[in-house]
Design a protein around this motif. Structure first.
Motif, PDB file in Angstrom:
ATOM      1  N   PHE A 184      34.206  86.167  19.725  1.00 55.38           N
ATOM      2  CA  PHE A 184      35.265  86.116  19.239  1.00 55.38           C
ATOM      3  C   PHE A 184      36.584  85.332  19.887  1.00 55.38           C
ATOM      4  N   ALA A 185      36.603  84.085  19.677  1.00 56.03           N
ATOM      5  CA  ALA A 185      37.516  83.075  20.367  1.00 56.03           C
ATOM      6  C   ALA A 185      37.978  82.107  19.529  1.00 56.03           C
ATOM      7  N   THR A 186      39.268  81.671  19.565  1.00 58.39           N
ATOM      8  CA  THR A 186      39.593  80.449  19.131  1.00 58.39           C
ATOM      9  C   THR A 186      40.384  79.845  20.212  1.00 58.39           C
ATOM     10  N   THR A 187      40.905  78.551  19.974  1.00 60.17           N
ATOM     11  CA  THR A 187      41.632  77.716  20.635  1.00 60.17           C
ATOM     12  C   THR A 187      43.142  77.591  20.216  1.00 60.17           C
ATOM     13  N   VAL A 188      43.848  77.522  21.057  1.00 56.64           N
ATOM     14  CA  VAL A 188      45.342  77.403  20.721  1.00 56.64           C
ATOM     15  C   VAL A 188      45.802  76.270  19.937  1.00 56.64           C
ATOM     16  N   GLU A 189      45.138  75.088  20.322  1.00 50.53           N
ATOM     17  CA  GLU A 189      45.219  73.743  19.798  1.00 50.53           C
ATOM     18  C   GLU A 189      44.585  73.963  18.095  1.00 50.53           C
ATOM     19  N   ALA A 190      43.544  74.784  17.780  1.00 48.97           N
ATOM     20  CA  ALA A 190      43.219  74.963  16.492  1.00 48.97           C
ATOM     21  C   ALA A 190      43.955  75.763  15.794  1.00 48.97           C
ATOM     22  N   VAL A 191      44.439  76.820  16.330  1.00 44.97           N
ATOM     23  CA  VAL A 191      45.707  77.572  15.435  1.00 44.97           C
ATOM     24  C   VAL A 191      46.740  76.681  15.279  1.00 44.97           C
TER      25      VAL A 191
ATOM     26  N   ASP B 228      55.731  77.175  13.871  1.00 45.40           N
ATOM     27  CA  ASP B 228      57.013  77.299  14.624  1.00 45.40           C
ATOM     28  C   ASP B 228      56.722  77.005  15.940  1.00 45.40           C
ATOM     29  N   SER B 229      57.276  75.926  16.478  1.00 46.63           N
ATOM     30  CA  SER B 229      57.007  75.161  17.616  1.00 46.63           C
ATOM     31  C   SER B 229      57.506  76.244  18.876  1.00 46.63           C
ATOM     32  N   ALA B 230      58.568  77.123  18.623  1.00 44.86           N
ATOM     33  CA  ALA B 230      58.904  78.169  19.545  1.00 44.86           C
ATOM     34  C   ALA B 230      57.831  79.250  19.868  1.00 44.86           C
ATOM     35  N   ASN B 231      57.041  79.360  19.012  1.00 45.08           N
ATOM     36  CA  ASN B 231      55.980  80.423  19.139  1.00 45.08           C
ATOM     37  C   ASN B 231      54.919  79.887  19.916  1.00 45.08           C
TER      38      ASN B 231
ATOM     39  N   GLN C 278      50.814  83.082  11.353  1.00 45.57           N
ATOM     40  CA  GLN C 278      50.026  82.688  12.839  1.00 45.57           C
ATOM     41  C   GLN C 278      49.007  83.468  13.211  1.00 45.57           C
ATOM     42  N   MET C 279      49.533  84.939  13.300  1.00 45.85           N
ATOM     43  CA  MET C 279      48.402  86.005  13.774  1.00 45.85           C
ATOM     44  C   MET C 279      47.184  85.991  12.619  1.00 45.85           C
ATOM     45  N   ARG C 280      47.402  85.924  11.327  1.00 41.18           N
ATOM     46  CA  ARG C 280      46.219  85.839  10.519  1.00 41.18           C
ATOM     47  C   ARG C 280      45.436  84.626  10.605  1.00 41.18           C
ATOM     48  N   ILE C 281      46.121  83.654  10.844  1.00 41.10           N
ATOM     49  CA  ILE C 281      45.046  82.251  11.077  1.00 41.10           C
ATOM     50  C   ILE C 281      44.261  82.307  12.426  1.00 41.10           C
ATOM     51  N   SER C 282      45.052  83.012  13.419  1.00 46.69           N
ATOM     52  CA  SER C 282      44.493  83.258  14.850  1.00 46.69           C
ATOM     53  C   SER C 282      42.785  84.295  14.567  1.00 46.69           C
TER      54      SER C 282
ATOM     55  N   GLU D 239      45.982  74.259  12.335  1.00 50.11           N
ATOM     56  CA  GLU D 239      45.896  74.809  11.213  1.00 50.11           C
ATOM     57  C   GLU D 239      47.212  75.406  10.681  1.00 50.11           C
ATOM     58  N   CYS D 240      48.279  76.003  11.488  1.00 55.00           N
ATOM     59  CA  CYS D 240      49.632  76.377  11.052  1.00 55.00           C
ATOM     60  C   CYS D 240      50.285  75.284  10.596  1.00 55.00           C
ATOM     61  N   LYS D 241      50.030  73.965  11.187  1.00 54.10           N
ATOM     62  CA  LYS D 241      50.960  72.677  10.809  1.00 54.10           C
ATOM     63  C   LYS D 241      50.282  72.499   9.024  1.00 54.10           C
ATOM     64  N   MET D 242      49.184  72.453   9.347  1.00 56.39           N
ATOM     65  CA  MET D 242      48.574  72.153   8.021  1.00 56.39           C
ATOM     66  C   MET D 242      48.963  73.264   6.761  1.00 56.39           C
ATOM     67  N   ARG D 243      49.022  74.324   7.025  1.00 54.29           N
ATOM     68  CA  ARG D 243      49.513  75.531   6.122  1.00 54.29           C
ATOM     69  C   ARG D 243      51.159  75.688   6.216  1.00 54.29           C
ATOM     70  N   LYS D 244      51.732  74.842   6.828  1.00 54.52           N
ATOM     71  CA  LYS D 244      53.249  74.848   6.764  1.00 54.52           C
ATOM     72  C   LYS D 244      53.977  76.119   7.450  1.00 54.52           C
TER      73      LYS D 244
END
Length: 55
Positions: free
Chosen positions: A23-30, A41-44, A5-9, A33-38
């Motif tokens: 240098f920005a990204t949104t929580v929703e975008a991360v 982790d919803s707790a995070n 998740q950190m690398r994706i961000s 992509e995390c869901k797409m890449r399996k």
């Protein structure tokens, strides 16, 4: 936040900065992509409130 998740961000923020200079990204975008890449982790994502991870 997991390492994946950190690398994706960071990669998303870098990609965005090359296009816009910000240098920005949104929580929703991360999250999406995390869901797409399996690596989702919803707790995070429970305590994440800001609209941008990096700003």
């Amino acid at each position: 936040m997991s390492e994946a998740q950190m690398r994706i961000s960071l990669i998303q923020a870098l990609h965005h900065s090359l296009a816009s200079g910000e240098f920005a990204t949104t929580v929703e975008a991360v999250r999406e992509e995390c869901k797409m890449r399996k690596s989702y982790d919803s707790a995070n994502f429970v305590s994440v409130q800001p609209p941008h991870l990096f700003n």
